[in-house]
Design a protein around this motif. Structure first.
Motif, PDB file in Angstrom:
ATOM      1  N   MET B   1      47.214  31.445  87.752  1.00 38.04           N
ATOM      2  CA  MET B   1      47.488  30.762  89.044  1.00 38.04           C
ATOM      3  C   MET B   1      47.268  31.338  90.250  1.00 38.04           C
ATOM      4  N   ASP B   2      46.565  30.518  91.078  1.00 31.45           N
ATOM      5  CA  ASP B   2      46.306  31.251  92.414  1.00 31.45           C
ATOM      6  C   ASP B   2      47.106  30.908  93.613  1.00 31.45           C
ATOM      7  N   ARG B   3      48.070  30.160  93.407  1.00 30.17           N
ATOM      8  CA  ARG B   3      48.909  29.665  94.599  1.00 30.17           C
ATOM      9  C   ARG B   3      50.194  29.627  94.024  1.00 30.17           C
ATOM     10  N   ILE B   4      51.072  30.137  95.026  1.00 28.48           N
ATOM     11  CA  ILE B   4      52.656  30.007  94.837  1.00 28.48           C
ATOM     12  C   ILE B   4      53.141  28.787  95.699  1.00 28.48           C
ATOM     13  N   PRO B   5      53.745  27.835  95.137  1.00 31.54           N
ATOM     14  CA  PRO B   5      53.986  26.505  95.801  1.00 31.54           C
ATOM     15  C   PRO B   5      55.113  26.646  96.888  1.00 31.54           C
ATOM     16  N   ILE B   6      54.938  26.138  97.910  1.00 28.82           N
ATOM     17  CA  ILE B   6      55.691  26.171  99.169  1.00 28.82           C
ATOM     18  C   ILE B   6      56.402  24.761  99.213  1.00 28.82           C
ATOM     19  N   LEU B   7      57.914  24.696  99.307  1.00 29.27           N
ATOM     20  CA  LEU B   7      58.418  23.349  99.213  1.00 29.27           C
ATOM     21  C   LEU B   7      59.093  23.236 100.710  1.00 29.27           C
ATOM     22  N   LYS B   8      59.032  21.919 101.067  1.00 30.39           N
ATOM     23  CA  LYS B   8      59.457  21.775 102.536  1.00 30.39           C
ATOM     24  C   LYS B   8      60.726  21.232 102.332  1.00 30.39           C
ATOM     25  N   MET B   9      61.964  21.582 103.127  1.00 32.49           N
ATOM     26  CA  MET B   9      63.304  21.229 102.861  1.00 32.49           C
ATOM     27  C   MET B   9      63.718  20.927 104.403  1.00 32.49           C
ATOM     28  N   GLY B  10      63.435  19.771 104.733  1.00 33.63           N
ATOM     29  CA  GLY B  10      63.853  19.572 106.120  1.00 33.63           C
ATOM     30  C   GLY B  10      63.064  20.512 107.002  1.00 33.63           C
ATOM     31  N   PRO B  11      64.044  21.347 108.098  1.00 35.00           N
ATOM     32  CA  PRO B  11      62.930  22.051 108.919  1.00 35.00           C
ATOM     33  C   PRO B  11      62.523  23.459 108.115  1.00 35.00           C
ATOM     34  N   PHE B  12      62.863  23.594 106.976  1.00 38.60           N
ATOM     35  CA  PHE B  12      62.646  24.851 106.472  1.00 38.60           C
ATOM     36  C   PHE B  12      61.577  24.653 105.197  1.00 38.60           C
ATOM     37  N   LEU B  13      60.924  26.150 105.114  1.00 36.96           N
ATOM     38  CA  LEU B  13      60.130  26.052 104.053  1.00 36.96           C
ATOM     39  C   LEU B  13      60.793  26.937 103.154  1.00 36.96           C
TER      40      LEU B  13
END
Lengths: 135, 135
Positions: B1-13
């Motif tokens: 795995m080369d990337r850690i997923p970034i989740l968008k939740m409203g105004p926050f990541l």
């Protein structure tokens, strides 16, 4: 790593799958999720698989299991962030993820869960008002 | 795995770190996070490290870097879910995570971020009303 962290966000639980789900990890995840649903009274489970690029029938079965278990515990399951290649593979494997809701990303998944919970609550509220407006 | 997923939740990541941060993965995470902050206009970054049981000075430095970069982009960083052993190790290593806010879990982290954003917005709103109440 033996456990995938489960994050509580309001009435929902969020799980991000970043590693290959081998047997023990998958079983631990099932157990942990069901315990958390029971402990927190969560109404929805969001499973983010955006980091999953390879899927097999085992993974498909685990997702189905989690959804079935959660439903018995009165929580809906939404799988979010599926990569196009994963969707193609799942269909080619003949796994259509029955009983599992899907959404494009976490935000849309949360909206979907809120709708589901809303839909489940509304009929009860409506029952209290007799429907006299019929002609 | 080369990337850690970034989740968008409203105004926050939201980022959940579940694996050891080796060099390339950490650099990718820094780059991806900053790009996401820029692209989405996110006001806060939540980093969940509840699955991290071993921490070293590299990890401490990466967390500090992310916080500094995010602040320049006008986003606050909150590290959540730190295990007690990790906190002990960090202090023993002499890393006090300066400039990084911490919270017990994601929910408390989100509250903290909302407070921070609220605090940052309030003064502007107050400026519009002249302060005549001074004696």
């Amino acid at each position: 790593m033996d456990r995938i962290p489960i994050l509580k966000m309001g009435p929902f639980l969020l799980v991000t799958i970043q590693v290959d789900l081998y047997d023990r990890l998958a079983l631990n995840l099932e157990n942990d999720l069901i315990s958390m649903v029971s402990k927190t009274g969560a109404r929805g489970v969001l499973i983010d698989i955006s980091a999953v690029s390879i899927v097999d029938s085992f993974m498909g079965r685990i997702l189905g299991n989690i959804a079935s278990m959660s439903r018995i515990m009165d929580a809906e399951t939404v799988v979010v962030g599926m990569q196009p290649a994963v969707a193609i593979t799942l269909v080619e494997l003949g796994l259509t993820l029955q009983g599992v809701y899907t959404a494009l990303d976490v935000e849309k998944g949360m909206e979907l869960l809120r709708d589901k919970i809303g839909v489940m609550n509304d009929p009860e509220e409506d029952e209290e008002e007799p429907d006299d407006s019929n002609d």
